[in-house]
Design a protein around this motif. Structure first.
Motif, short mmCIF file in Angstrom:
data_model
loop_
_atom_site.label_atom_id
_atom_site.label_comp_id
_atom_site.label_asym_id
_atom_site.label_seq_id
_atom_site.Cartn_x
_atom_site.Cartn_y
_atom_site.Cartn_z
N ASP A 1 0.83 -1.21 0.00
CA ASP A 1 0.00 0.00 0.00
C ASP A 1 0.86 1.25 0.00
O ASP A 1 0.60 2.19 -0.76
N ASP B 1 1.22 4.14 -2.89
CA ASP B 1 0.95 5.54 -2.59
C ASP B 1 2.12 6.45 -2.99
O ASP B 1 1.90 7.57 -3.45
N ASN C 1 -5.23 1.53 -8.72
CA ASN C 1 -5.92 0.74 -7.69
C ASN C 1 -6.20 -0.69 -8.12
O ASN C 1 -6.21 -1.60 -7.28
#
Length: 149
Positions: free
Chosen positions: A17, A21, A79
């Protein structure tokens, strides 16, 4: 920042994650001299929608071949890809042929950020951004060793 122990399960997911990001690209490598099993082929097929380009190269973020080339797949950190990378593996060092494409690594603005040589159990993060370092250190269970120059 050297990753001392293979990030697995929730530690892996939290690291992925953060990499998604921070970075705008990730790569996977397919060596021509090793077969891919069916699962690895399915993973590549699922990631097609995020593929930027595939290049035949002898050097990439985590490796170099002498006198040979491999297929290096460059992907957007969107995503859809994030979900696939998290669902198809639960370990950073599991990215080894034939079970998966090799050496999942992340790129931030054309510079390697998370470099992973999975078959050698070596991974590290290159950043001088204090906010990123703080976020890395706060990943519960992630064992890193800071490299001071």
């Amino acid at each position: 920042m050297f990753i001392e122990i293979d990030p697995k399960n929730d530690v892996y997911k939290n690291l992925i994650d953060l990499a998604f990001d921070v970075c705008n690209e990730f790569i996977l490598v397919v060596r021509k001299n090793l077969d891919l099993n069916e699962y690895a082929k399915i993973v590549l097929e699922k990631l097609k929608g995020s593929l930027k380009e595939m290049k035949e190269e002898s050097i990439w973020a985590s490796g170099q071949l002498f006198g040979q080339t491999a297929f290096v797949y460059h992907y957007n950190t969107d995503n859809q890809a994030r979900a696939i990378i998290k669902e198809c593996s639960n370990s950073l060092h599991s990215w080894v042929q034939p079970n998966l494409p090799e050496d999942l690594s992340f790129i931030k603005n054309d510079k390697a950020w998370l470099i992973n040589t999975a078959h050698e159990y070596e991974s590290y993060i290159e950043t001088e951004d204090e906010e990123e370092i703080d976020k890395i250190i706060k990943i519960k269970g992630l064992k890193v060793k800071l490299k001071y120059l």
